[in-house]
Design an enzyme around this catalytic site. Structure first.
Site: not given
Ligand SMILES: Nc1nc2c(ncn2[C@@H]2O[C@H](COP(=O)(O)OP(=O)(O)OP(=O)(O)O)[C@@H](O)[C@H]2O)c(=O)[nH]1
Length: 177
Positions: A53
């Site tokens: 996270d």
């Molecule tokens: N720069 C960048 N950041 C990314 C990318 N993919 C994800 N992130 C970062 O990683 C964090 C989590 O990405 P998610 O793929 O949404 O992961 P998640 O655990 O499903 O997120 P939540 O369910 O919202 O906690 C995001 O808040 C972004 O800041 C990407 O392709 N580029």
């Protein structure tokens, strides 16, 4: 993870991501990474599960993903011309009760840019789905004045931490296929 060459699957944990409002950002991401990993492990008790996270901390403010362009503008106005920290927690759970976790912090300093340039950056749409409303691997790198720490952390998964946890858990990262 593709670059690491380990076979893996992704699965949405489907957990409630609310945490106490007064929780510091690094504790909030740690709590959520563990909560996510445990939710998936309950469904796959024999698997190795990596939960993560991420939150952005700037001054007293903690930023998640913006819900719309206006929220993204407000986030970027807060970040431009200042230094912020990206906190990403990762939690590795495995068979036999393995539990390891860590929080990776990366400090970023952005150039101050005029409102017109901010609007042009918003036009790229890179703000969508990213805590802090920017993508450092895309056009967002034009905002970046200084980066201290693991750059992969800024892109969502801190690979220095992920590799350390995997190695500590005994993974052979160059196993013969
Ligand atoms: N720069 C960048 N950041 C990314 C990318 N993919 C994800 N992130 C970062 O990683 C964090 C989590 O990405 P998610 O793929 O949404 O992961 P998640 O655990 O499903 O997120 P939540 O369910 O919202 O906690 C995001 O808040 C972004 O800041 C990407 O392709 N580029």
């Amino acid at each position: 993870m593709d670059g690491l060459g380990l076979p893996y699957r992704t699965e949405a944990p489907g957990v409630d991501e609310h945490v106490p409002a007064d929780l510091p950002a690094d504790e909030a991401v740690r709590m959520l990474a563990v909560r996510k990993a445990r939710a998936v492990q309950e469904r796959h008790p024999e698997a190795w599960v990596l939960g993560a996270d991420q939150l952005v901390e700037v001054g007293q403010d903690v930023l998640g993903k913006p819900r719309d362009r206006d929220a993204a503008r407000t986030q970027l106005q807060r970040l431009l011309g200042s230094t912020h920290v990206i906190h990403t927690a990762v939690c590795l759970l495995g068979p036999g009760g393995h539990h390891s976790e860590t929080v990776e912090d990366t400090r970023l300093t952005f150039f101050p840019v005029p409102p017109e340039e901010l609007e042009r950056y918003l036009d790229t749409g890179e703000w969508e789905g990213c805590a802090g409303s920017y993508r450092v691997e895309g056009r967002g790198q034009a905002l970046l004045q200084k980066l201290e720490g693991d750059r992969t952390n800024v892109q969502g998964l801190p690979m220095l931490s992920v590799v350390r946890l995997l190695r500590q858990a005994g993974f052979d990262l160059f196993a013969r296929p």
